[in-house]
Design an enzyme around this catalytic site. Structure first.
Site, PDB file in Angstrom:
ATOM      1  N   LYS A  41       0.834  -1.203   0.000  1.00  0.00           N
ATOM      2  CA  LYS A  41       0.000   0.000   0.000  1.00  0.00           C
ATOM      3  C   LYS A  41       0.864   1.247   0.000  1.00  0.00           C
ATOM      4  CE  LYS A  41      -3.741  -0.521   2.403  1.00  0.00           C
ATOM      5  NZ  LYS A  41      -4.347  -0.791   3.718  1.00  0.00           N
ATOM      6  N   ARG A 111      -3.243   3.070   8.740  1.00  0.00           N
ATOM      7  CA  ARG A 111      -3.606   1.837   8.029  1.00  0.00           C
ATOM      8  C   ARG A 111      -2.419   0.898   7.953  1.00  0.00           C
ATOM      9  NH1 ARG A 111      -4.645   4.673   2.428  1.00  0.00           N
ATOM     10  NH2 ARG A 111      -5.974   2.904   1.984  1.00  0.00           N
ATOM     11  N   GLY A 120      -8.462  -7.021   4.684  1.00  0.00           N
ATOM     12  CA  GLY A 120      -9.295  -7.098   5.878  1.00  0.00           C
ATOM     13  C   GLY A 120      -8.669  -7.840   7.044  1.00  0.00           C
ATOM     14  N   MET A 122      -5.904  -7.013   8.806  1.00  0.00           N
ATOM     15  CA  MET A 122      -5.366  -6.156   9.864  1.00  0.00           C
ATOM     16  C   MET A 122      -6.241  -4.911   9.967  1.00  0.00           C
ATOM     17  SD  MET A 122      -1.329  -6.731   9.486  1.00  0.00           S
ATOM     18  CE  MET A 122      -1.357  -6.367   7.763  1.00  0.00           C
ATOM     19  N   ARG A 361      -3.658  -1.402  -6.135  1.00  0.00           N
ATOM     20  CA  ARG A 361      -2.818  -2.604  -6.098  1.00  0.00           C
ATOM     21  C   ARG A 361      -3.212  -3.469  -7.292  1.00  0.00           C
ATOM     22  NH1 ARG A 361      -5.961  -4.457  -0.749  1.00  0.00           N
ATOM     23  NH2 ARG A 361      -7.968  -4.837  -1.686  1.00  0.00           N
ATOM     24  N   HIS A 479     -15.981  -8.412   1.209  1.00  0.00           N
ATOM     25  CA  HIS A 479     -14.963  -9.344   1.697  1.00  0.00           C
ATOM     26  C   HIS A 479     -15.129 -10.729   1.072  1.00  0.00           C
ATOM     27  CE1 HIS A 479     -13.449 -12.253   4.750  1.00  0.00           C
ATOM     28  NE2 HIS A 479     -12.422 -11.425   4.718  1.00  0.00           N
ATOM     29  N   SER A 804      13.990 -41.940 -12.513  1.00  0.00           N
ATOM     30  CA  SER A 804      12.822 -41.125 -12.221  1.00  0.00           C
ATOM     31  C   SER A 804      12.837 -40.907 -10.711  1.00  0.00           C
ATOM     32  CB  SER A 804      11.550 -41.836 -12.660  1.00  0.00           C
ATOM     33  OG  SER A 804      10.451 -41.037 -12.332  1.00  0.00           O
ATOM     34  N   CYS A 871       8.501 -38.258 -10.755  1.00  0.00           N
ATOM     35  CA  CYS A 871       7.133 -38.747 -10.855  1.00  0.00           C
ATOM     36  C   CYS A 871       6.395 -38.697  -9.521  1.00  0.00           C
ATOM     37  CB  CYS A 871       7.125 -40.161 -11.413  1.00  0.00           C
ATOM     38  SG  CYS A 871       7.968 -41.341 -10.351  1.00  0.00           S
ATOM     39  N   TYR A 891      12.134 -34.041 -17.569  1.00  0.00           N
ATOM     40  CA  TYR A 891      10.675 -33.941 -17.568  1.00  0.00           C
ATOM     41  C   TYR A 891      10.108 -34.072 -16.149  1.00  0.00           C
ATOM     42  CZ  TYR A 891      10.467 -39.020 -16.973  1.00  0.00           C
ATOM     43  OH  TYR A 891      10.601 -40.283 -16.485  1.00  0.00           O
TER      44      TYR A 891
END
Ligand code: ADP
Ligand code: MG
Ligand code: MG
Length: 912
Positions: A41, A111, A120, A122, A361, A479, A804, A871, A891
């Site tokens: 913020k 704030r 919401g 804090m 934001r 909210h 693997s 895997c 992979y």
């Protein structure tokens, strides 16, 4: 993701003191680059001030103050007080007002603002600086007495709650301030807070003060600086309140980050009809469409919009009510998107027709919206392809694959009511009025729809547990909507025709009355609400992939396809799937799987007659009998593999030989033991004795994996024969499928274990080729899933053609932690930050990851051509995929529905 550590607090030196307060306004110290220090913020307020948007002046106390505060027994750094005074003086000078003065008093907001926004979680305090004297000045200067006293009563209420701890003491108690307010409204005969007169409000203030005095034994403070320090401390303390802690746990935000505190001059949206306050998005955060989206209230302050105290107006209406401000906001949207290159979620206030920006934001969005915004912003040339890919959280691609309601079933269902569509998708489940109830239903494996008048941060647990969220009050920025978007939950909010009565445990619409526990269905894409449960249907993407819908008719599919094409262009990792059946394999191929990374053969032994033969095999007392049973299993296995190879159409298929301890296949209860005894024509005693003999104290570390094949080579023989005969059959098809089977030996820790098994496999392969008169290629390799295997990978790689990494077992054996038993302590470990992430979901990079790295390095040292994959469950986890990319695997393999997620995550890892 592994937690980043906050920078350690810098030592103060005489010459170069640490700066704790960063101003914004006419002169701005911070910028968006200082996000870690100023919080999201604070950094964005500074940035907005820099690009010339109208931001009321203020200052940000850094996150380092928070770190210091907690590291030093809740004390502030010594230099802080002087810095705060200087910053307040800067605001005073800029506005010609003074904090606490009886003429032109400066009012402030205090704030919180962490690095990642925690909506919401804090606390915020508004109208700070008001007291019995300054309120009079505000009244006469604004010419609006009711306004001034309304500000004052709000301040006392927030301060009393947040700083002085005057709150409801139990679930059943109301907030004492709300209760007092409601009583006064009744006495005054008004419905809404803003209908109270100045006299009413003065009375209310008197009562509020009495409430505080009664509950705390102290008086509400009149000194502005005392108020300021009280509020600053409360915000820092709120970093460690229960809901903030829970939120951080869910989103993996480390406690060390701390929050910043923003102190800012107040502007007023509640000074009359030329004033307003609102929340808006530059695009629709639910579906991503480019429309100006949001809501506002005339003559209101702060959280009124979000809290849903009055029903807010959709932002489009502002074009009629305040055309100039609306036009200005549209321009602000453009400027914000151009500057931040992302969808913005911002808060604004209009004071006397003048617009002020209070926050911006990057907006939280649903998975669907994330995809759409990224694709469209690329089309609009705001962002390039790589940036677009990075802006889509890999998990969110799966929200394009989730079920929708079956169109026919939905048409037939009775619409109860309609609310605002706030989280797309379809959800059916039991009505739950409380978070506890939703958790209870979910814990039993049921589906819960959390139904609330409006949600508060305390409902977070319930929202996590529920499949869907329904509220009767609160708009698109409420909210509930905000969190649902972020959690990708189905959500319908503000369904005002619905009356929820917690006391009676009912949800009513007109004459229809539903009880807690009844079924309800919500469509978060349209806002429709249905009584009962409605059948679901595959997503549009799946319908296109199944050929039920044409690609050109689905915008969702087109977006999905675009993102997947981009991802495939950039990724270096291959993506395979873990699948045991042709059906699963086909689904995975449709999702883009390039092969099977893990076929677990044991799953093939449970169906129909097979389990009987399997049991015969296990119960056999000598090799001859065992071979007899294996011979019966052979055709089943061969058929399964043929099906699998066909479904994969020549793509590589890794088949793991039998892995689990044998007793898993045996009957344990009396009646199935008897049944087996009958079918085998033996005494039940025989069965019981054998089950008993096979019992192991610690099966995870017992007679399993390659240890079985070494004890009973005929099992390996049979499985190899089935695999190779299936391959031979595929080569002999009219349209031959040139499958290259990869035979995988599990749980190898010694090079000689592998050699032993590989010899068997090679012998059988030669026999099959000879007998069937075909030549085919195949590979033999191993799983690396015990630490010794990783540590001696150089020796093992002399025989193995591929590794693997079985990260499920490697985590169990590496951490010495049983996956099935870790549930009882992982919660505590997470809470204490010992292990912030579940190591079975996201790879423990430092420990288990190191074993993988060692295995990779040593394996390649003796066998430069070795193929390397993974895997475990981690193959579908974006953070783990990034790790596997970085250590240079070839992979990853994951469950079919995770394949698109893995493709995207692999691309993101490659882009960096
Ligand atoms: P949250 O992080 O919970 O959104 P904020 O810090 O944004 O909390 O504060 C909540 C609301 O308080 C804001 O949306 C805004 O409407 C109001 N507010 C905060 N600062 C000011 C200010 N300086 N002037 C007017 N209203 C403010
Ligand atoms: Mg806010
Ligand atoms: Mg294993």
């Amino acid at each position: 993701m592994p937690a980043k550590k906050a920078k350690t607090v810098k030592k103060k030196t005489a010459k170069n003191a640490v700066k704790y307060s960063y101003d914004f306004g006419d002169k701005t110290d911070g910028s968006v680059k200082l996000r870690e220090l100023l919080g999201g913020k604070g950094a964005n307020l500074a940035e907005m001030a820099r690009i010339g948007l109208p931001v009321p002046p203020g200052f940000t106390l850094t996150t380092e103050v928070c770190t210091y505060f907690y590291a030093n027994g809740r004390q502030y750094p010594k230099s802080l007080e002087a810095e705060v005074k200087a910053s307040v003086a800067t605001i005073e000078k800029q506005l010609g007002k003074k904090l606490g003065a009886e003429k032109n008093p400066l009012l402030l907001s205090v704030r919180s603002g962490a690095r990642e926004s925690m909506p919401g979680m804090m606390d915020t305090i508004l109208n700070l600086g008001l007291n019995d004297k300054t309120v009079k000045a505000l009244a006469s200067e604004s010419g609006n007495e009711a306004f001034a006293y309304d500000c004052y009563r709000r301040f006392i209420q927030m301060y009393g709650d947040v700083v002085m701890g005057v709150q409801a003491r139990s679930e059943n108690e109301h907030c004492p301030f709300e209760e007092t307010l409601e009583k006064l409204r009744k006495e005054a005969g008004v419905k809404l807070d803003n209908e109270l007169t100045a006299e009413n409000l003065k009375e209310l203030i008197k009562r509020y003060k009495a409430v505080i005095k009664k509950r705390t034994g102290t008086s509400f403070p009149q000194d502005a600086y005392e108020q300021l320090w009280g509020s600053v401390g409360a915000v820092f303390k709120s970093w460690q309140n229960e809901r903030a802690i829970l939120y951080r746990q869910k989103y993996g935000i480390p406690a060390e980050w701390g929050t910043a505190v923003n102190v800012q001059a107040m502007v007023f949206g509640n000074m009359g009809e030329t004033c307003a306050t609102g929340v808006a998005f530059t695009r629709d955060p639910a579906n991503g469409e480019q429309v100006f989206y949001g809501e506002y209230l005339i003559n209101a302050q702060g959280e009124d919009v979000v809290a849903g105290i009055r029903n807010a107006n959709p932002i489009a209406k502002l074009a009629e009510e305040m055309p100039a401000a609306h036009a200005e906001l549209v321009e602000v949207c453009k400027k914000l998107e151009k500057h931040f290159k992302d969808m913005q979620d911002f808060e604004f206030t209009i004071e006397d027709n003048k617009l002020y920006m209070l926050q911006t934001r990057n907006g939280k969005r649903t998975g669907l919206a994330a995809v759409r915004i990224a694709v469209e912003m690329n089309k609009q040339k705001f962002i390039d392809q790589k940036t677009a890919l990075k802006k889509i959280p890999a998990d969110s691609i799966s929200s394009l694959l989730v079920a929708v309601f079956d169109p026919a079933a939905e048409k037939k269902a009775k619409v109860l009511a309609t609310g605002l569509p706030a989280g797309p998708g379809a959800a059916s489940g039991k009505i739950c009025f409380t978070a506890e109830k939703a958790e209870a239903v979910a814990n039993k494996g049921g589906h819960a729809i959390l139904c609330r008048v409006e949600t508060t941060p305390e409902d977070l647990r319930g929202m996590i547990a529920a499949d869907g969220i329904l509220t009767s009050r609160g708009g698109v920025s409420s909210h509930a909507a905000l969190l649902a978007r972020q959690m990708n939950k189905v959500c319908v909010c503000g369904a005002s025709d619905i009356v929820i009565n917690y006391g009676a445990g009912t949800l009513k619409v007109g004459k229809t009355v539903l009880q807690e526990g009844d079924d309800i269905s919500i469509n978060g894409t349209t806002g429709a609400i249905y009584a009962g449960s409605v059948e679901t249907a595959p997503s549009e993407v799946n319908q296109v992939l199944n050929g039920k819908l044409k690609a050109k008719d689905s915008y969702t599919y087109k977006m999905y396809d675009q993102v997947m094409k981009w991802a495939d262009k950039h990724r270096k990792l291959g993506v395979r799937t873990n699948a045991d059946t042709p059906g699963q394999s086909a689904a995975a191929v449709a999702y883009g799987a390039e092969g099977i990374g893990l076929c677990r053969t044991e799953h093939m032994f449970f169906e129909g007659d097979r389990i009987t033969y399997m049991r015969q095999m296990i119960l056999a007392t000598d090799e001859k009998e065992r071979r007899k049973a294996l011979k019966k299993l052979l055709p089943f296995q061969r058929k399964d593999f043929t099906g699998l190879f066909k479904a994969m159409g020549g793509r590589p298929v890794t088949v793991r030989l039998l892995d689990p301890p044998l007793h898993e296949f045996l009957p344990h209860d009396e009646s199935s033991k008897r049944e087996l005894a009958n079918s085998l024509g033996v005494d039940i005693e025989v069965i019981s004795n054998r089950v008993h003999a096979l019992h192991e104290a610690n099966p995870m570390l017992g007679h399993r994996g390659c240890r079985l094949g070494i004890s009973y080579p005929e099992i390996t023989e049979m499985q190899a024969q089935a695999i190779f005969e299936a391959a031979a059959a595929c080569y002999k098809l009219k349209k031959p499928i040139k499958v290259i089977p990869e035979v995988m030996i599990p749980l190898v820790g010694f090079a000689d274990e592998l050699k032993n098994q590989v010899d068997v496999v090679h012998r059988v392969a030669a026999e099959v080729m000879e007998k069937k008169k075909v030549k085919f290629k195949y590979l033999v390799g191993t799983m690396i899933e015990v630490p010794r295997g990783a540590l001696t990978a150089d020796e093992i790689a002399e025989t193995a053609e591929f590794f693997s990494f079985g990260t499920n077992d490697l985590t169990q054996t590496g951490l010495g932690m049983s996956r099935d038993d870790a549930g009882s302590f992982l919660g505590k470990y997470k809470e204490l930050d010992i292990m912030p992430q579940n190591p079975f979901a996201s790879i423990d990079a430092k420990g288990v990851g190191q074993l993988v790295e060692i295995g990779v390095k040593k394996g390649r040292k003796t066998n430069t051509n070795i193929k390397l994959g993974i895997c475990g469950e981690h193959g579908g986890d974006p953070a783990s995929i990034k790790f596997f990319h970085n250590v240079g695997l070839d992979y990853v393999s994951c469950s079919p529905p995770r394949v698109p997620v893995a493709r995207l995550a692999a691309a993101q890892a490659a882009i960096g």
